[in-house]
Scaffold this motif. Structure first.
Motif, PDB file in Angstrom:
ATOM      1  N   ASP A 122      22.705 -65.327  11.027  1.00 48.42           N
ATOM      2  CA  ASP A 122      22.999 -64.094  10.298  1.00 48.42           C
ATOM      3  C   ASP A 122      24.511 -63.958  10.186  1.00 48.42           C
ATOM      4  O   ASP A 122      25.202 -63.701  11.173  1.00 48.42           O
ATOM      5  CB  ASP A 122      22.400 -62.905  11.060  1.00 48.42           C
ATOM      6  N   ALA A 123      25.037 -64.104   8.970  1.00 51.11           N
ATOM      7  CA  ALA A 123      26.486 -64.065   8.769  1.00 51.11           C
ATOM      8  C   ALA A 123      27.055 -62.656   8.873  1.00 51.11           C
ATOM      9  O   ALA A 123      28.275 -62.492   8.951  1.00 51.11           O
ATOM     10  CB  ALA A 123      26.837 -64.655   7.402  1.00 51.11           C
ATOM     11  N   ASP A 124      26.200 -61.634   8.873  1.00 49.34           N
ATOM     12  CA  ASP A 124      26.671 -60.252   8.926  1.00 49.34           C
ATOM     13  C   ASP A 124      26.516 -59.624  10.307  1.00 49.34           C
ATOM     14  O   ASP A 124      26.591 -58.406  10.445  1.00 49.34           O
ATOM     15  CB  ASP A 124      25.929 -59.417   7.885  1.00 49.34           C
ATOM     16  N   SER A 125      26.277 -60.447  11.308  1.00 53.94           N
ATOM     17  CA  SER A 125      26.201 -59.960  12.688  1.00 53.94           C
ATOM     18  C   SER A 125      27.191 -60.743  13.537  1.00 53.94           C
ATOM     19  O   SER A 125      27.678 -61.802  13.142  1.00 53.94           O
ATOM     20  CB  SER A 125      24.781 -60.147  13.249  1.00 53.94           C
ATOM     21  N   VAL A 126      27.509 -60.190  14.698  1.00 50.78           N
ATOM     22  CA  VAL A 126      28.424 -60.841  15.634  1.00 50.78           C
ATOM     23  C   VAL A 126      27.826 -60.760  17.025  1.00 50.78           C
ATOM     24  O   VAL A 126      27.442 -59.687  17.483  1.00 50.78           O
ATOM     25  CB  VAL A 126      29.820 -60.182  15.623  1.00 50.78           C
ATOM     26  N   ALA A 181      17.876 -49.370   7.339  1.00 49.69           N
ATOM     27  CA  ALA A 181      18.897 -48.357   7.085  1.00 49.69           C
ATOM     28  C   ALA A 181      20.251 -48.958   6.734  1.00 49.69           C
ATOM     29  O   ALA A 181      21.103 -48.284   6.149  1.00 49.69           O
ATOM     30  CB  ALA A 181      19.040 -47.462   8.309  1.00 49.69           C
ATOM     31  N   GLY A 182      20.474 -50.207   7.068  1.00 47.81           N
ATOM     32  CA  GLY A 182      21.775 -50.809   6.828  1.00 47.81           C
ATOM     33  C   GLY A 182      21.821 -51.628   5.550  1.00 47.81           C
ATOM     34  O   GLY A 182      20.871 -51.638   4.755  1.00 47.81           O
ATOM     35  N   PRO A 183      22.927 -52.336   5.334  1.00 52.75           N
ATOM     36  CA  PRO A 183      23.054 -53.168   4.131  1.00 52.75           C
ATOM     37  C   PRO A 183      22.214 -54.433   4.234  1.00 52.75           C
ATOM     38  O   PRO A 183      21.747 -54.815   5.309  1.00 52.75           O
ATOM     39  CB  PRO A 183      24.548 -53.509   4.113  1.00 52.75           C
ATOM     40  N   VAL A 184      22.038 -55.078   3.099  1.00 48.95           N
ATOM     41  CA  VAL A 184      21.376 -56.381   3.076  1.00 48.95           C
ATOM     42  C   VAL A 184      22.243 -57.390   3.839  1.00 48.95           C
ATOM     43  O   VAL A 184      23.459 -57.421   3.689  1.00 48.95           O
ATOM     44  CB  VAL A 184      21.177 -56.844   1.613  1.00 48.95           C
ATOM     45  N   HIS A 185      21.606 -58.207   4.679  1.00 50.41           N
ATOM     46  CA  HIS A 185      22.331 -59.229   5.433  1.00 50.41           C
ATOM     47  C   HIS A 185      22.219 -60.585   4.737  1.00 50.41           C
ATOM     48  O   HIS A 185      21.228 -60.876   4.060  1.00 50.41           O
ATOM     49  CB  HIS A 185      21.784 -59.343   6.859  1.00 50.41           C
ATOM     50  N   HIS A 186      23.250 -61.401   4.929  1.00 54.12           N
ATOM     51  CA  HIS A 186      23.285 -62.763   4.394  1.00 54.12           C
ATOM     52  C   HIS A 186      22.901 -63.738   5.504  1.00 54.12           C
ATOM     53  O   HIS A 186      23.588 -63.813   6.533  1.00 54.12           O
ATOM     54  CB  HIS A 186      24.686 -63.097   3.877  1.00 54.12           C
ATOM     55  N   TYR A 187      21.828 -64.464   5.277  1.00 56.14           N
ATOM     56  CA  TYR A 187      21.353 -65.447   6.254  1.00 56.14           C
ATOM     57  C   TYR A 187      21.673 -66.844   5.700  1.00 56.14           C
ATOM     58  O   TYR A 187      21.207 -67.215   4.623  1.00 56.14           O
ATOM     59  CB  TYR A 187      19.869 -65.270   6.515  1.00 56.14           C
ATOM     60  N   ILE A 188      22.469 -67.576   6.452  1.00 58.17           N
ATOM     61  CA  ILE A 188      22.961 -68.872   5.974  1.00 58.17           C
ATOM     62  C   ILE A 188      22.265 -70.002   6.720  1.00 58.17           C
ATOM     63  O   ILE A 188      22.221 -70.021   7.958  1.00 58.17           O
ATOM     64  CB  ILE A 188      24.481 -68.981   6.153  1.00 58.17           C
ATOM     65  N   MET A 189      21.722 -70.924   5.951  1.00 55.51           N
ATOM     66  CA  MET A 189      21.102 -72.130   6.493  1.00 55.51           C
ATOM     67  C   MET A 189      22.062 -73.295   6.232  1.00 55.51           C
ATOM     68  O   MET A 189      22.490 -73.506   5.095  1.00 55.51           O
ATOM     69  CB  MET A 189      19.758 -72.371   5.810  1.00 55.51           C
ATOM     70  N   GLU A 190      22.410 -74.026   7.278  1.00 51.67           N
ATOM     71  CA  GLU A 190      23.338 -75.150   7.153  1.00 51.67           C
ATOM     72  C   GLU A 190      22.703 -76.413   7.721  1.00 51.67           C
ATOM     73  O   GLU A 190      22.123 -76.377   8.808  1.00 51.67           O
ATOM     74  CB  GLU A 190      24.646 -74.858   7.889  1.00 51.67           C
TER      75      GLU A 190
END
Length: 244
Positions: A122-126, A181-190
């Motif tokens: 998940d590119a929008d989480s840390v 409730a939050g924004p759409v998240h970007h999930y990156i597959m590499e």
């Protein structure tokens, strides 16, 4: 009067002779040091391997730049029929559904590939204490002869053909789960193509559904073991947040 006519004739003769002499003189004043119009001396060819002056035209015959240097990673193609690249991820592949792992295909691998590593995050989480996003799936030691992973991979640390998997949720695929409730998240597959198998990654035994307390350490170990061995890479993006 006769003298004047003689002088006039002599002047005309001198003028004609001077014009003929000027016409026969080579342009540029010959080879003297001060001649302005002389041809510029030819530039000697550069020695083989000598650096070329900035702005100088390349010598004919060579292909020039544009070729990849030795060891450069190839750009591969990664695809899933589960969702379009950059599109919304269907519920069946998420925590809001049955959480199936998607079927994945790839192509364009370079020669000499020994194994693949697949990472889905998940590119929008840390994750606390790092710069990494939440790890939803890491699969390594995928055989170098493979070109796909089937949909619905089973739970368990070690799969067929020596494939290994982890996620933040245990030894299994964890689907996206961004809150509604939050924004759409970007999930990156590499996908990474390696010239080695990663045989020295230590993972403590645990059940498939047990939260993985060592996921960051394992992830770091895998990524560090990949350094210097990446021969190709591809990426794919999906979007998700839970329905309202």
């Amino acid at each position: 009067m006769r003298i004047m006519r003689s002088i006039l004739v002599l002047m005309i003769v001198f003028a004609v002779l001077f014009g003929i002499a000027s016409a026969q003189t080579p342009a540029g004043g010959g080879g003297g040091r001060g001649g302005r119009g002389g041809a510029a001396p030819a530039t000697p060819p550069a020695a083989p391997g000598a650096p070329q002056a900035p702005g100088a035209a390349a010598a004919p015959g060579g292909r020039g730049g544009g070729q990849r240097g030795p060891g450069a990673a190839s750009i591969m193609m990664l695809n899933t029929t589960a969702w379009p690249d950059g599109g919304m991820i269907p519920l069946r592949y998420t925590q809001a559904g049955p959480e199936l792992s998607p079927g994945i295909q790839w192509s364009g691998a370079p020669t000499g590939v020994a194994s693949y590593v697949l990472m889905f995050h998940d590119a929008d989480s840390v994750v606390n204490g790092s710069t990494d996003g939440l790890l939803h799936w890491m699969v390594w030691n995928i055989p170098g002869t493979a070109t796909a992973l089937a949909q619905g991979q089973p739970d368990g640390f070690e799969l067929d053909n020596g494939i290994r998997q982890i996620s933040v949720s245990g030894s299994r695929y964890r689907g996206p789960g961004a809150p509604a409730a939050g924004p759409v998240h970007h999930y990156i597959m590499e996908l990474y193509a390696l010239d080695v198998m990663l045989t020295d990654i230590k993972v403590p035994p645990q059940g498939p559904q047990e939260p993985n307390p060592n996921v960051q350490a394992i992830r770091t170990s895998v990524m560090q073991a990949m350094v210097g061995h990446v021969r190709g890479k591809a990426s794919y993006v999906g979007l998700f947040h839970r329905p309202q």
